[in-house]
Motif scaffolding. Structure first.
Motif: not given
Length: 130
Positions: A15-19, A38-48, A107-112
């Motif tokens: 699961p990818i969560l949002t703030p 679980a990772p938390v990702v902002g609207e820009d797709g970056r890890l928050d 785990v990141m790849e290309g900043g995502k």
């Protein structure tokens, strides 16, 4: 060094969560997926940040006292996140688990964010390496 890369053992279906995700929904997603965080990702797709099971205990206990879940992921998540790259060598990641208390790394790849690597998956691979 081994020829094994994180990409070969990472968990992609997480699961990818949002703030703004309600904390109760996030807790349910962690439990349903059987993962510790679980990772938390902002609207820009970056890890928050990252939301761990441990982060969820305060709102869960609060809900048990007051019979109501309140808050969102942003209120509980950890913002200081140790990440790894999909191309990192698994031996390097095993060494990272020695120096960090975390049970998993995003785990990141290309900043995502592309997945999670759990220490049990790394340990299982090390057991199979001859």
């Amino acid at each position: 060094m081994s020829a094994h890369r994180v990409a070969s053992i990472m968990r992609r279906d997480v699961p990818i969560l949002t703030p703004d995700t309600p904390i109760r929904r996030a807790v349910a997603q962690l439990i349903d997926a059987g993962i510790a965080a679980a990772p938390v990702v902002g609207e820009d797709g970056r890890l928050d940040g990252i939301l761990t099971q441990k982060d969820c205990f305060r709102p869960a206990l609060n809900a048990s006292y007051y019979q109501e879940w309140t808050g969102r992921v942003a209120d509980q998540m950890s913002r200081d996140v140790v990440c790894v790259d999909a191309s990192d060598d698994v031996i390097h990641i095993a060494e990272m688990f020695l120096s960090h208390p975390h049970r998993l790394f995003p785990v990141m790849e290309g900043g995502k964010v592309v997945g999670l690597v759990d220490r049990s998956d790394v340990l299982a691979l090390l057991l199979r390496i001859e």
